[in-house]
Scaffold this active site. Structure first.
Site, short mmCIF file in Angstrom:
data_model
loop_
_atom_site.label_atom_id
_atom_site.label_comp_id
_atom_site.label_asym_id
_atom_site.label_seq_id
_atom_site.Cartn_x
_atom_site.Cartn_y
_atom_site.Cartn_z
CB CYS A 1 30.19 -8.93 -16.22
SG CYS A 1 28.77 -8.96 -15.12
CB CYS B 1 -0.87 0.05 1.27
SG CYS B 1 -1.93 -1.39 1.53
#
EC number: 2.1.1.63
Length: 356
Positions: free
Chosen positions: A319, A39
């Site tokens: 990477c 919410c």
């Protein structure tokens, strides 16, 4: 004045939730454990106890934690009104949250795919594909998070066979059709300053370490399950604990190299690229062309880029230390903000170690 602790931040957010403080709308989302919904702070629904609340900075984090958007406060759209097409899409996702959507599915709802996607992005600040994927993966991640309780209960009663535990990803990816023996991988989450990471290990290898919102994560998991007939369940292995410890040390500036047994799932060429990545020192970078030249063919820049993107073991196989020839940060599936953070973190660590 000291830094605000995580506990103090939670208390601040909970107070805002109780008071329905509009100043916090869009700042955080509250996941309600007892109902499975998330919410806005101003939601008019009955407020839960603090121990039943979890707080998230983004809607995607709440979705990946397994929560669905509240129908009362419609948290993803605040403060805009939701177009009918978008309401229809959210309802359809909730009716079949495991579903993978195609253009024909939009047509079946009487929607123009391009128009509906554009409106969805404008309202929710995320693409429909991103939303649907986060909802799917959130269901599986919830199974993993809940799995610890289930397994603990079963072990307490003397039931120890992992074959009796459900694969967390069966609902969204199906069962493997292979007749070969099933191999179990243990899944757990590792908290980092950049978000949770999903870790897959057995007693021998680390198979996958990725940020939970990584593009392509669902595809990577599906590939592993199908290729090796893996079953993925919740589990803490000694190796998983080592991964968590070493990742924690890395982010705390206490570790510059990893010592973990890795499973390299790729072609011979891809494995060559990954081995080169592991040789890049912390604080340094290489370009895609640099790596292609090391492999003896300057024309393999794109192939290097593809191999870099197919790395399933983030941070450990670095990477993020590969950049464009012009020095620009490019091509990190975990997001360029994370790539920048990691490179800056490593530069700072190198400077710190050099001063010692």
């Amino acid at each position: 004045m000291g830094m605000i602790t995580a506990k103090e931040k939670q208390q601040e957010y909970y107070q805002a939730l109780i008071e329905k403080d509009r100043n916090y709308d869009g700042i955080f989302f509250a996941g309600i454990k007892t109902t499975g919904i998330f919410c806005h702070p101003t939601c008019r629904a009955r407020k839960p106890k603090m121990e039943n609340c979890e707080f998230y900075q983004t809607a995607e984090e709440a979705l990946l934690a397994g929560y669905r958007p509240c129908k009362i406060c419609q948290p993803l759209s605040f403060p805009q009104a939701i177009p009918e097409e978008v309401q229809l899409l959210v309802k359809a996702v909730e009716e079949q949250p495991e579903k993978r959507w195609r253009d024909s599915d939009f047509a079946a709802l009487g929607l123009n795919s391009t128009t509906a996607r554009r409106k969805f992005k404008a309202i929710y600040n995320m693409t429909f594909v991103q939303y649907a994927r986060a909802r799917r993966m959130g269901l599986a991640f919830k199974e993993i998070s809940h799995g610890s309780k289930v397994i603990d209960q079963q072990l307490d009663t003397g039931y120890e066979s992992s074959s009796g535990f459900n694969d967390a990803f069966t609902k969204i990816m199906g069962n493997s059709a292979k007749k070969t023996a099933v191999h179990t991988l243990n899944a757990s989450f590792i908290a980092t300053p950049l978000g949770r990471m999903l870790c897959l290990t057995d007693d021998a290898y680390l198979y996958l370490l990725e940020f939970e919102d990584r593009r392509g994560l669902e595809r990577e998991i599906a590939s592993l399950r199908k290729k090796y007939n893996f079953r993925i369940i919740y589990g803490q292995t000694k190796l998983n604990q080592q991964v968590e410890e070493q990742i924690g040390e890395y982010f705390n500036g206490e570790r510059t190299e990893f010592s973990l047994p890795l499973f390299y799932d790729g072609s011979p060429f891809q494995k060559e690229v990954w081995k080169i990545l592991e040789t890049i020192p912390m604080g340094k970078t290489l370009s895609y062309q640099d790596i292609a030249l090391r492999l003896g063919d300057k024309n393999k820049v794109r192939a290097v880029g593809r191999a870099n993107g197919l790395n399933k073991i983030a941070i450990v196989i670095p990477c993020h230390r590969v950049i464009g020839r012009d020095g620009n940060l490019t091509g990190y599936a975990g997001g360029l903000e994370r790539k920048h953070y990691l490179l800056e973190l490593e530069k700072a660590q190198v400077v710190s170690h050099n001063k010692q």
